[in-house]
Design a protein around this motif. Structure first.
Motif, PDB file in Angstrom:
ATOM      1  N   LEU A 111     -24.196  16.747  17.846  1.00 35.55           N
ATOM      2  CA  LEU A 111     -24.111  16.522  19.289  1.00 35.55           C
ATOM      3  C   LEU A 111     -24.327  16.885  20.091  1.00 35.55           C
ATOM      4  O   LEU A 111     -22.994  18.148  20.129  1.00 35.55           O
ATOM      5  N   PRO A 112     -24.702  17.760  21.336  1.00 34.08           N
ATOM      6  CA  PRO A 112     -24.504  18.250  22.352  1.00 34.08           C
ATOM      7  C   PRO A 112     -23.158  17.620  22.812  1.00 34.08           C
ATOM      8  O   PRO A 112     -22.359  16.198  22.763  1.00 34.08           O
ATOM      9  N   LEU A 113     -22.091  18.517  23.662  1.00 28.95           N
ATOM     10  CA  LEU A 113     -21.032  18.657  24.464  1.00 28.95           C
ATOM     11  C   LEU A 113     -21.151  18.832  26.233  1.00 28.95           C
ATOM     12  O   LEU A 113     -22.006  20.205  25.943  1.00 28.95           O
ATOM     13  N   PHE A 114     -20.475  18.552  26.753  1.00 30.72           N
ATOM     14  CA  PHE A 114     -19.984  19.862  27.988  1.00 30.72           C
ATOM     15  C   PHE A 114     -19.053  19.483  27.858  1.00 30.72           C
ATOM     16  O   PHE A 114     -17.470  18.704  27.646  1.00 30.72           O
ATOM     17  N   ASN A 115     -18.357  20.208  29.442  1.00 29.65           N
ATOM     18  CA  ASN A 115     -17.342  20.522  30.102  1.00 29.65           C
ATOM     19  C   ASN A 115     -16.685  20.598  31.418  1.00 29.65           C
ATOM     20  O   ASN A 115     -18.114  20.553  31.629  1.00 29.65           O
ATOM     21  N   GLY A 116     -16.111  20.588  32.189  1.00 30.94           N
ATOM     22  CA  GLY A 116     -16.067  20.470  33.399  1.00 30.94           C
ATOM     23  C   GLY A 116     -15.604  21.995  34.060  1.00 30.94           C
ATOM     24  O   GLY A 116     -14.746  22.553  35.475  1.00 30.94           O
ATOM     25  N   TRP A 117     -15.301  23.245  33.215  1.00 29.26           N
ATOM     26  CA  TRP A 117     -14.943  24.297  33.305  1.00 29.26           C
ATOM     27  C   TRP A 117     -15.983  25.165  33.503  1.00 29.26           C
ATOM     28  O   TRP A 117     -16.748  24.632  33.726  1.00 29.26           O
ATOM     29  N   ARG A 118     -15.759  26.217  34.702  1.00 24.61           N
ATOM     30  CA  ARG A 118     -16.155  26.920  34.959  1.00 24.61           C
ATOM     31  C   ARG A 118     -15.434  28.721  34.113  1.00 24.61           C
ATOM     32  O   ARG A 118     -14.312  28.699  34.034  1.00 24.61           O
ATOM     33  N   TYR A 119     -16.501  29.196  33.424  1.00 32.47           N
ATOM     34  CA  TYR A 119     -15.782  29.955  33.186  1.00 32.47           C
ATOM     35  C   TYR A 119     -16.979  31.591  33.393  1.00 32.47           C
ATOM     36  O   TYR A 119     -17.374  31.330  34.592  1.00 32.47           O
ATOM     37  N   LYS A 120     -16.117  32.712  33.560  1.00 38.55           N
ATOM     38  CA  LYS A 120     -16.589  34.171  33.706  1.00 38.55           C
ATOM     39  C   LYS A 120     -17.777  34.448  33.781  1.00 38.55           C
ATOM     40  O   LYS A 120     -18.401  34.017  33.043  1.00 38.55           O
ATOM     41  N   VAL A 148     -21.250  33.966  27.733  1.00 36.11           N
ATOM     42  CA  VAL A 148     -19.936  34.193  27.892  1.00 36.11           C
ATOM     43  C   VAL A 148     -18.883  33.578  26.455  1.00 36.11           C
ATOM     44  O   VAL A 148     -19.757  32.794  26.640  1.00 36.11           O
ATOM     45  N   ARG A 149     -17.983  34.274  25.640  1.00 36.33           N
ATOM     46  CA  ARG A 149     -17.118  33.581  24.083  1.00 36.33           C
ATOM     47  C   ARG A 149     -17.016  32.149  25.210  1.00 36.33           C
ATOM     48  O   ARG A 149     -15.852  33.161  25.909  1.00 36.33           O
ATOM     49  N   ARG A 150     -17.211  31.278  24.383  1.00 42.13           N
ATOM     50  CA  ARG A 150     -16.643  29.900  25.026  1.00 42.13           C
ATOM     51  C   ARG A 150     -14.893  30.301  24.281  1.00 42.13           C
ATOM     52  O   ARG A 150     -14.650  30.389  22.937  1.00 42.13           O
ATOM     53  N   HIS A 151     -14.316  30.813  24.951  1.00 46.32           N
ATOM     54  CA  HIS A 151     -12.869  31.086  24.780  1.00 46.32           C
ATOM     55  C   HIS A 151     -11.818  30.968  26.190  1.00 46.32           C
ATOM     56  O   HIS A 151     -12.344  30.698  27.191  1.00 46.32           O
ATOM     57  N   LYS A 152     -10.848  30.632  25.819  1.00 44.96           N
ATOM     58  CA  LYS A 152      -9.172  30.001  26.189  1.00 44.96           C
ATOM     59  C   LYS A 152      -9.111  30.748  27.838  1.00 44.96           C
ATOM     60  O   LYS A 152      -9.566  31.016  29.059  1.00 44.96           O
ATOM     61  N   SER A 153      -9.418  32.889  26.820  1.00 45.06           N
ATOM     62  CA  SER A 153      -9.119  33.333  28.184  1.00 45.06           C
ATOM     63  C   SER A 153     -10.470  33.778  28.963  1.00 45.06           C
ATOM     64  O   SER A 153     -10.035  34.484  30.263  1.00 45.06           O
ATOM     65  N   SER A 196      -5.566  19.161  26.819  1.00 49.27           N
ATOM     66  CA  SER A 196      -6.451  20.826  25.777  1.00 49.27           C
ATOM     67  C   SER A 196      -7.314  21.406  27.150  1.00 49.27           C
ATOM     68  O   SER A 196      -8.207  20.796  27.066  1.00 49.27           O
ATOM     69  N   ILE A 197      -6.502  22.792  26.858  1.00 40.54           N
ATOM     70  CA  ILE A 197      -7.188  23.261  28.090  1.00 40.54           C
ATOM     71  C   ILE A 197      -8.555  24.323  27.492  1.00 40.54           C
ATOM     72  O   ILE A 197      -8.547  24.550  25.929  1.00 40.54           O
ATOM     73  N   GLY A 198      -9.742  24.246  28.163  1.00 39.98           N
ATOM     74  CA  GLY A 198     -11.119  23.921  27.133  1.00 39.98           C
ATOM     75  C   GLY A 198     -11.406  22.593  26.508  1.00 39.98           C
ATOM     76  O   GLY A 198     -13.028  23.392  25.414  1.00 39.98           O
ATOM     77  N   GLN A 199     -11.305  21.497  26.621  1.00 45.18           N
ATOM     78  CA  GLN A 199     -11.742  20.884  26.171  1.00 45.18           C
ATOM     79  C   GLN A 199     -13.329  20.913  25.665  1.00 45.18           C
ATOM     80  O   GLN A 199     -13.680  20.566  27.025  1.00 45.18           O
TER      81      GLN A 199
END
Length: 326
Positions: free
Chosen positions: A49-58, A84-89, A179-182
């Motif tokens: 199923l499709p997902l989301f989060n409220g983070w801005r990635y580089k 970009v790759r979905r990664h915490k960094s 959880s960071i990036g959840q």
């Protein structure tokens, strides 16, 4: 500016295994309208199923983007031309808190608990399965929160969450918010559960995340709390897996260090110019090398078994790379 006009950033993913991230700027009004419009009928397993989060990635143009590594351990030059790759960094900042409730709070209590607050609430996929209320409350920040501040203030956010549900079932509190990036599944429902669907927006005050600063200051100082910050660690010269190291090019969690990183700021003394470096030993143990403090290793006692397994895999990759003919 009305709350509807508040600029926010979200990132959507096609399914749980989707590791390609491309953040999109929108407004709270547009996002909340899409969330409360309708639930998608789930015709496929939860993982798809499709997902989301409220983070801005580089952005892909950022020279500090972590693109990951090939199977032989060598770094990938470019993960994608568009994502970009979905990664915490690769995280930069957060526009909202997504609070995931799986039994800790009855949905009937939401309007009371969040009275006067701006939020959207929607039932999640397994709402009322086994007669348990499962839903999410999304609270937008008045000002976006940096990834460093999020990591540093995690203990305060956890304390705040516990206080929200103290009169109900705090033992059932879901810590995915911390959880960071959840990532979270967008409003979805199985056909047989449509009658249980709920979704609404309530207008009110935006969430000022600086309130967590006050909460943190009022909390008893413990090694766990202090280890999440960027200041001196009370446990001595040891790094915790969740410690956040500042670098000239952003920040990194200690447990995510998988290569040499230059221009790192030492958290154990007043370091105005980040001039140290971090790295990882041949056995897979991250460390910080400081001219004043010496070599400071990550405390392996608190390492999750999964992290330890990944470290062993990384070690094998490095060994296989060394064996390859030059």
């Amino acid at each position: 500016m009305s709350n509807c006009e508040l600029p926010i950033c979200i990132t959507k993913f096609n399914e749980m295994s989707d590791n390609a991230a491309k953040s999109v700027e929108t407004t709270w009004g547009q996002f909340s309208s899409s969330i409360t419009a309708s639930h998608t009928i789930a015709t496929m397993p939860k993982a798809h199923l499709p997902l989301f989060n409220g983070w801005r990635y580089k952005s892909i143009s950022d020279s500090t983007v972590n693109n990951g590594c090939h199977d032989n351990g060598l770094p990938i030059v470019q993960f994608s031309h568009t994502h970009v790759r979905r990664h915490k960094s690769n995280l930069v900042e957060l526009s909202m808190l997504v609070l995931d409730f799986d039994g800790a709070l009855p949905i009937a209590a939401v309007r009371h608990v969040f009275a006067g607050c701006e939020y959207v609430c929607y039932t999640s996929l397994n709402h009322q399965v086994e007669r348990i209320d499962k839903f999410r409350v999304v609270r937008p920040f008045s000002v976006r929160m940096s990834v460093g501040d999020f990591v540093r203030l995690q203990p305060a956010i956890a304390h705040w969450l516990q206080d929200l549900v103290k009169d109900h079932h705090p033992e059932l509190l879901d810590n995915s918010t911390l959880s960071i990036g959840q990532i979270f599944i967008l409003p979805s429902v199985r056909a047989e559960d449509v009658s249980h669907v709920q979704a609404w927006r309530t207008e009110g005050d935006l969430l000022d995340w600086t309130m967590f600063e006050s909460i943190l200051k009022a909390m008893p100082v413990t090694p766990t709390h202090r280890s999440m910050g960027t200041g001196p660690a009370p446990s001595g010269f040891k790094l915790k897996p969740d410690d956040w190291l500042e670098t000239a090019n952003g920040g990194v969690l200690v447990r995510d260090i998988d290569r040499k990183i230059s221009r790192v700021r030492c958290p154990f003394h007043s370091d105005t110019m980040p001039s140290e470096f971090a790295g990882i030993t041949t056995s897979g143990r991250p460390f910080l090398q400081c001219k004043r403090c010496g070599r400071v290793y990550m405390d392996m006692v608190a390492v999750d078994p999964i992290i330890a397994g990944l470290a062993k895999i990384a070690q094998k990759k490095r060994m296989s790379t060394k064996k390859e003919p030059q």
